[in-house]
Enzyme design. Structure first.
Site, PDB file in Angstrom:
ATOM      1  N   ASP A   1       0.218   7.885   5.915  1.00 39.00           N
ATOM      2  CA  ASP A   1       0.586   7.472   4.562  1.00 39.00           C
ATOM      3  C   ASP A   1       0.057   8.562   3.629  1.00 39.00           C
ATOM      4  OD1 ASP A   1       1.421   5.994   2.346  1.00 39.00           O
ATOM      5  OD2 ASP A   1      -0.451   4.853   2.264  1.00 39.00           O
TER       6      ASP A   1
ATOM      7  N   ASP B   1      -4.413   2.129   2.345  1.00 43.01           N
ATOM      8  CA  ASP B   1      -3.769   3.347   2.842  1.00 43.01           C
ATOM      9  C   ASP B   1      -3.839   3.416   4.371  1.00 43.01           C
ATOM     10  OD1 ASP B   1      -3.081   4.571   0.262  1.00 43.01           O
ATOM     11  OD2 ASP B   1      -5.246   4.734   0.003  1.00 43.01           O
TER      12      ASP B   1
ATOM     13  N   GLU C   1       5.605   8.383   6.018  1.00 38.56           N
ATOM     14  CA  GLU C   1       6.399   7.741   4.979  1.00 38.56           C
ATOM     15  C   GLU C   1       7.150   8.795   4.173  1.00 38.56           C
ATOM     16  OE1 GLU C   1       5.437   4.020   2.292  1.00 38.56           O
ATOM     17  OE2 GLU C   1       4.426   5.802   1.512  1.00 38.56           O
TER      18      GLU C   1
END
Length: 169
Positions: free
Chosen positions: A7, A141, A68
């Site tokens: 992430d 996160d 992502e």
């Protein structure tokens, strides 16, 4: 198979390492955040992300890196800065001959919770459930990074299902 989920972020880059063994037996091997010094310039922060990811890759030897995609919101500058963190993460994987797979935030949430608009608490709940984690007290996160790794695993299963259905017909 070992999947490293990322992430990306310049303040906190979440990472999650999962291992899949046997008939989809899932285990979280490691997860956490990389937090470059906010007071440092951009190049130093990117180097910190790269160096820390290199150590994680060296330690766990992942087969796949899933990351992502950039979520383009109203702030173009934020999206551009996020792109830098994604870029060094992808470069680190490439330098270690690890294939990279990208997933949109909506796809990740859909894959993990069944709802592409799920909030962070719903994602964290499903991640802890899927990986049988006993503690909810870890950074969002890191939870998101585990979700990204799980999303790739779910995509592999879906691709295998479609392939088997195709071959049967």
């Amino acid at each position: 198979m070992i999947i490293l989920g990322i992430d990306p972020g310049l303040i906190n880059t979440g990472y999650g390492v999962i291992q899949i063994t046997g008939s989809n037996n899932l285990q979280a091997i490691d997860f956490g955040i990389i937090s470059p010094d906010k007071k440092e310039n951009l190049s130093y922060r990117l180097k910190t992300i790269y160096d820390d990811l290199s150590l994680i890759i060296k330690k766990y030897s992942p087969n796949i890196l899933s990351i992502e995609e950039v979520f383009f919101g109203k702030n173009v500058k934020s999206a551009l800065l996020l792109g830098h963190a994604r870029g060094v993460s992808m470069l680190c994987a490439s330098n270690n001959n690890i294939p990279v797979f990208e997933y949109s935030p909506r796809k990740i949430k859909q894959s993990i919770t069944g709802n592409g608009n799920a909030d962070k608490s719903q994602v964290k709940f499903m991640v802890t459930r899927e990986l049988n984690l006993k503690n909810f007290d870890f950074p969002d996160d890191a939870s998101d990074a585990l979700a990204i790794a799980l999303c790739h695993n779910n995509q592999i299963k879906l691709d295998e299902l479609w392939l088997n259905l195709y071959l049967e017909n």
